[in-house]
Design a protein around this motif. Sequence first.
Motif, PDB file in Angstrom:
ATOM      1  N   LEU A  90     -67.094  24.560 -47.349  1.00  0.00           N
ATOM      2  CA  LEU A  90     -68.172  25.545 -47.350  1.00  0.00           C
ATOM      3  C   LEU A  90     -67.870  26.685 -46.378  1.00  0.00           C
ATOM      4  CD1 LEU A  90     -71.300  23.224 -47.513  1.00  0.00           C
ATOM      5  CD2 LEU A  90     -70.565  24.844 -49.269  1.00  0.00           C
ATOM      6  N   VAL A  91     -67.327  26.337 -45.210  1.00  0.00           N
ATOM      7  CA  VAL A  91     -66.968  27.371 -44.230  1.00  0.00           C
ATOM      8  C   VAL A  91     -65.987  28.360 -44.839  1.00  0.00           C
ATOM      9  CG1 VAL A  91     -65.818  27.801 -42.026  1.00  0.00           C
ATOM     10  CG2 VAL A  91     -67.372  25.874 -42.239  1.00  0.00           C
ATOM     11  N   ARG A  92     -64.957  27.844 -45.506  1.00  0.00           N
ATOM     12  CA  ARG A  92     -63.934  28.702 -46.085  1.00  0.00           C
ATOM     13  C   ARG A  92     -64.500  29.515 -47.253  1.00  0.00           C
ATOM     14  NH1 ARG A  92     -58.747  28.243 -43.582  1.00  0.00           N
ATOM     15  NH2 ARG A  92     -57.867  28.856 -45.587  1.00  0.00           N
ATOM     16  N   LYS A  93     -65.303  28.866 -48.067  1.00  0.00           N
ATOM     17  CA  LYS A  93     -65.847  29.544 -49.234  1.00  0.00           C
ATOM     18  C   LYS A  93     -66.778  30.674 -48.831  1.00  0.00           C
ATOM     19  CE  LYS A  93     -68.029  28.605 -53.708  1.00  0.00           C
ATOM     20  NZ  LYS A  93     -68.622  27.554 -54.585  1.00  0.00           N
ATOM     21  N   ALA A  94     -67.543  30.471 -47.740  1.00  0.00           N
ATOM     22  CA  ALA A  94     -68.487  31.492 -47.296  1.00  0.00           C
ATOM     23  C   ALA A  94     -67.775  32.766 -46.859  1.00  0.00           C
ATOM     24  CB  ALA A  94     -69.343  30.946 -46.160  1.00  0.00           C
ATOM     25  N   ARG A  95     -66.510  32.642 -46.423  1.00  0.00           N
ATOM     26  CA  ARG A  95     -65.771  33.845 -46.035  1.00  0.00           C
ATOM     27  C   ARG A  95     -64.701  34.228 -47.057  1.00  0.00           C
ATOM     28  NH1 ARG A  95     -63.417  30.377 -41.565  1.00  0.00           N
ATOM     29  NH2 ARG A  95     -61.188  30.136 -42.002  1.00  0.00           N
ATOM     30  N   GLY A  96     -64.833  33.636 -48.274  1.00  0.00           N
ATOM     31  CA  GLY A  96     -63.972  34.027 -49.373  1.00  0.00           C
ATOM     32  C   GLY A  96     -62.557  33.524 -49.284  1.00  0.00           C
ATOM     33  N   ALA A  97     -62.340  32.410 -48.567  1.00  0.00           N
ATOM     34  CA  ALA A  97     -60.985  31.865 -48.393  1.00  0.00           C
ATOM     35  C   ALA A  97     -60.847  30.541 -49.145  1.00  0.00           C
ATOM     36  CB  ALA A  97     -60.684  31.656 -46.911  1.00  0.00           C
ATOM     37  N   GLU A  98     -59.680  30.313 -49.700  1.00  0.00           N
ATOM     38  CA  GLU A  98     -59.402  29.051 -50.382  1.00  0.00           C
ATOM     39  C   GLU A  98     -59.145  27.939 -49.366  1.00  0.00           C
ATOM     40  OE1 GLU A  98     -59.378  28.254 -53.658  1.00  0.00           O
ATOM     41  OE2 GLU A  98     -60.214  30.239 -54.055  1.00  0.00           O
ATOM     42  N   LEU A  99     -59.465  26.728 -49.760  1.00  0.00           N
ATOM     43  CA  LEU A  99     -59.197  25.571 -48.912  1.00  0.00           C
ATOM     44  C   LEU A  99     -57.792  25.053 -49.206  1.00  0.00           C
ATOM     45  CD1 LEU A  99     -60.663  23.574 -46.877  1.00  0.00           C
ATOM     46  CD2 LEU A  99     -60.938  22.074 -48.850  1.00  0.00           C
ATOM     47  N   PRO A 100     -56.879  25.076 -48.220  1.00  0.00           N
ATOM     48  CA  PRO A 100     -55.525  24.547 -48.465  1.00  0.00           C
ATOM     49  C   PRO A 100     -55.560  23.078 -48.871  1.00  0.00           C
ATOM     50  CG  PRO A 100     -55.614  25.806 -46.424  1.00  0.00           C
ATOM     51  CD  PRO A 100     -57.031  25.613 -46.865  1.00  0.00           C
ATOM     52  N   ALA A 101     -54.665  22.679 -49.755  1.00  0.00           N
ATOM     53  CA  ALA A 101     -54.624  21.296 -50.228  1.00  0.00           C
ATOM     54  C   ALA A 101     -54.399  20.306 -49.092  1.00  0.00           C
ATOM     55  CB  ALA A 101     -53.528  21.152 -51.282  1.00  0.00           C
ATOM     56  N   SER A 102     -53.697  20.744 -48.047  1.00  0.00           N
ATOM     57  CA  SER A 102     -53.389  19.853 -46.917  1.00  0.00           C
ATOM     58  C   SER A 102     -54.642  19.376 -46.195  1.00  0.00           C
ATOM     59  CB  SER A 102     -52.462  20.557 -45.921  1.00  0.00           C
ATOM     60  OG  SER A 102     -53.096  21.702 -45.364  1.00  0.00           O
ATOM     61  N   PHE A 103     -55.743  20.132 -46.318  1.00  0.00           N
ATOM     62  CA  PHE A 103     -56.984  19.756 -45.636  1.00  0.00           C
ATOM     63  C   PHE A 103     -57.543  18.437 -46.165  1.00  0.00           C
ATOM     64  CE2 PHE A 103     -58.780  23.668 -43.339  1.00  0.00           C
ATOM     65  CZ  PHE A 103     -57.515  24.173 -43.104  1.00  0.00           C
ATOM     66  N   GLY A 272     -75.437  20.965 -50.713  1.00  0.00           N
ATOM     67  CA  GLY A 272     -76.678  20.250 -50.489  1.00  0.00           C
ATOM     68  C   GLY A 272     -77.911  21.146 -50.438  1.00  0.00           C
ATOM     69  N   LYS A 273     -79.044  20.568 -50.820  1.00  0.00           N
ATOM     70  CA  LYS A 273     -80.331  21.260 -50.768  1.00  0.00           C
ATOM     71  C   LYS A 273     -81.097  20.850 -49.513  1.00  0.00           C
ATOM     72  CE  LYS A 273     -82.040  19.886 -54.746  1.00  0.00           C
ATOM     73  NZ  LYS A 273     -81.019  19.103 -55.446  1.00  0.00           N
ATOM     74  N   PRO A 274     -82.060  21.663 -49.069  1.00  0.00           N
ATOM     75  CA  PRO A 274     -82.894  21.298 -47.930  1.00  0.00           C
ATOM     76  C   PRO A 274     -83.682  20.014 -48.195  1.00  0.00           C
ATOM     77  CG  PRO A 274     -83.116  23.639 -48.412  1.00  0.00           C
ATOM     78  CD  PRO A 274     -82.340  23.041 -49.541  1.00  0.00           C
ATOM     79  N   VAL A 275     -84.034  19.310 -47.138  1.00  0.00           N
ATOM     80  CA  VAL A 275     -84.829  18.094 -47.265  1.00  0.00           C
ATOM     81  C   VAL A 275     -86.143  18.394 -47.970  1.00  0.00           C
ATOM     82  CG1 VAL A 275     -86.046  16.294 -45.975  1.00  0.00           C
ATOM     83  CG2 VAL A 275     -83.772  17.022 -45.237  1.00  0.00           C
ATOM     84  N   ALA A 276     -86.751  19.535 -47.645  1.00  0.00           N
ATOM     85  CA  ALA A 276     -88.036  19.911 -48.254  1.00  0.00           C
ATOM     86  C   ALA A 276     -87.932  20.073 -49.767  1.00  0.00           C
ATOM     87  CB  ALA A 276     -88.544  21.208 -47.627  1.00  0.00           C
ATOM     88  N   ASP A 277     -86.703  20.307 -50.269  1.00  0.00           N
ATOM     89  CA  ASP A 277     -86.493  20.473 -51.707  1.00  0.00           C
ATOM     90  C   ASP A 277     -85.939  19.213 -52.355  1.00  0.00           C
ATOM     91  OD1 ASP A 277     -87.367  23.076 -51.449  1.00  0.00           O
ATOM     92  OD2 ASP A 277     -85.339  23.922 -51.309  1.00  0.00           O
ATOM     93  N   GLY A 278     -85.996  18.095 -51.616  1.00  0.00           N
ATOM     94  CA  GLY A 278     -85.529  16.827 -52.152  1.00  0.00           C
ATOM     95  C   GLY A 278     -84.064  16.535 -51.925  1.00  0.00           C
ATOM     96  N   GLY A 279     -83.385  17.382 -51.128  1.00  0.00           N
ATOM     97  CA  GLY A 279     -81.974  17.173 -50.858  1.00  0.00           C
ATOM     98  C   GLY A 279     -81.727  16.370 -49.591  1.00  0.00           C
ATOM     99  N   LYS A 280     -80.443  16.207 -49.259  1.00  0.00           N
ATOM    100  CA  LYS A 280     -80.047  15.486 -48.048  1.00  0.00           C
ATOM    101  C   LYS A 280     -80.130  16.366 -46.805  1.00  0.00           C
ATOM    102  CE  LYS A 280     -78.777  11.483 -49.855  1.00  0.00           C
ATOM    103  NZ  LYS A 280     -79.381  10.192 -49.465  1.00  0.00           N
ATOM    104  N   GLY A 281     -80.316  17.671 -47.014  1.00  0.00           N
ATOM    105  CA  GLY A 281     -80.414  18.564 -45.870  1.00  0.00           C
ATOM    106  C   GLY A 281     -79.079  18.758 -45.191  1.00  0.00           C
ATOM    107  N   TYR A 282     -79.123  19.024 -43.883  1.00  0.00           N
ATOM    108  CA  TYR A 282     -77.934  19.464 -43.153  1.00  0.00           C
ATOM    109  C   TYR A 282     -77.884  18.829 -41.770  1.00  0.00           C
ATOM    110  CZ  TYR A 282     -79.049  22.749 -46.814  1.00  0.00           C
ATOM    111  OH  TYR A 282     -79.412  23.278 -48.014  1.00  0.00           O
ATOM    112  N   SER A 283     -76.678  18.754 -41.237  1.00  0.00           N
ATOM    113  CA  SER A 283     -76.477  18.235 -39.887  1.00  0.00           C
ATOM    114  C   SER A 283     -76.178  19.330 -38.893  1.00  0.00           C
ATOM    115  CB  SER A 283     -75.335  17.210 -39.890  1.00  0.00           C
ATOM    116  OG  SER A 283     -75.660  16.110 -40.715  1.00  0.00           O
ATOM    117  N   CYS A 284     -76.146  20.579 -39.367  1.00  0.00           N
ATOM    118  CA  CYS A 284     -76.003  21.730 -38.489  1.00  0.00           C
ATOM    119  C   CYS A 284     -76.592  22.950 -39.193  1.00  0.00           C
ATOM    120  CB  CYS A 284     -74.539  21.982 -38.114  1.00  0.00           C
ATOM    121  SG  CYS A 284     -73.497  22.507 -39.499  1.00  0.00           S
ATOM    122  N   ILE A 285     -76.959  23.954 -38.407  1.00  0.00           N
ATOM    123  CA  ILE A 285     -77.537  25.167 -38.971  1.00  0.00           C
ATOM    124  C   ILE A 285     -76.480  25.986 -39.701  1.00  0.00           C
ATOM    125  CG2 ILE A 285     -78.688  27.345 -38.392  1.00  0.00           C
ATOM    126  CD1 ILE A 285     -79.973  25.857 -36.019  1.00  0.00           C
ATOM    127  N   ALA A 286     -75.268  25.960 -39.208  1.00  0.00           N
ATOM    128  CA  ALA A 286     -74.204  26.753 -39.829  1.00  0.00           C
ATOM    129  C   ALA A 286     -74.048  26.426 -41.304  1.00  0.00           C
ATOM    130  CB  ALA A 286     -72.881  26.525 -39.097  1.00  0.00           C
TER     131      ALA A 286
END
Length: 334
Positions: A90-103, A272-286
């Motif tokens: 998600l971090v990479r996608k948000a800045r338009g970068a591909e995720l290397p396969a090595s990750f 993931g979706k927010p908890v209020a929308d029935g999702g698992k929510g998030y473990s950080c704001i980022a």
Amino acid sequence: MKLATLKDGTRDGQLVVVSRDLTKYLPAGPAAATLRAALDDWDEIAPQLEAVAGKVDGEGAAFDPVQCMAPLPRASQWADGSAYVNHVELVRKARGAELPASFWEDPLMYMGAPDAMLGPHDDIEASSEDWGIDMEAEVAVIVDDLPQGITPDEAAGKIRLIMILNDVSYRNLIPGELAKGFGFFQSKGPTAFSPVAVTPDELGDDWKDGMVHRQMLVEYNGAPFGRADADVDMTFNFPKLVSHTARTRDVQAGAVIGSGTISNKDADGTPGKPVADGGKGYSCIAEIRMIETIRDGAPMTPFMKFGDTVRMDMKDDDGNSIFGVIDQRVVKYG
């Protein structure tokens, strides 16, 4: 067995053994004054601590987690991985970068500050809200001595204790540091840990395949924020992370190794979706900010402000806290 460190005016605190229900404690006594001392000679000290654990329910005093330091206030090393590749993607996608396969094959990891461990109820002190103050709910293990090149199978037997943690991050400082090509330093604040560290056997069937099979409960300013499952979407389990830590050098007993931010995809494979929308929510704001950027072109959710609170917990099937609660408030330093 559950162990905690109480504030006693010293840097390393007083090691105590805590009851399974987290209501009583007894000093570790002559077995070991501190957790670091116990870890330095674990095979001999652990049976003595187990003997104390057998007396806690009948003889223990009232346990107050507010009086706790981090279980290991000064670790030999603090290394935090990124086991949940969904978060990195998600971090990479948000800045338009591909995720290397090595990750998907080799964990990311950074070295944090082992001398900056906070207790579960200590404030998050920051000099400026402009730093982009964020939480990160994670699981961590404390290990025994690791020889260089230890395999994941061998590393599984070196995990001595398990905790949950809040890895405080200053998101607005990260880009400038990474642009220098070296990594995190000032962009990572002090890390807060659960009141107790538990031996793997305490988790029973919830500890298998080198993962904790429980849900991380995160509340932000009193509202449900995260309900991610710590075993789901964990690309690298703890034996793999521990092995990675010692790939090129020996690691001393008392090293703390974190999982990175717990992150789940939605049931249909989408972010993931927010908890209020029935999702698992998030473990950080980022993470929610990254999803907003991908979806809407810009983040909407602000980072933490002075006065904000965060609470983290893991519970068993009966609703009892396993590690105790992390409950912190963000305040201005000084």
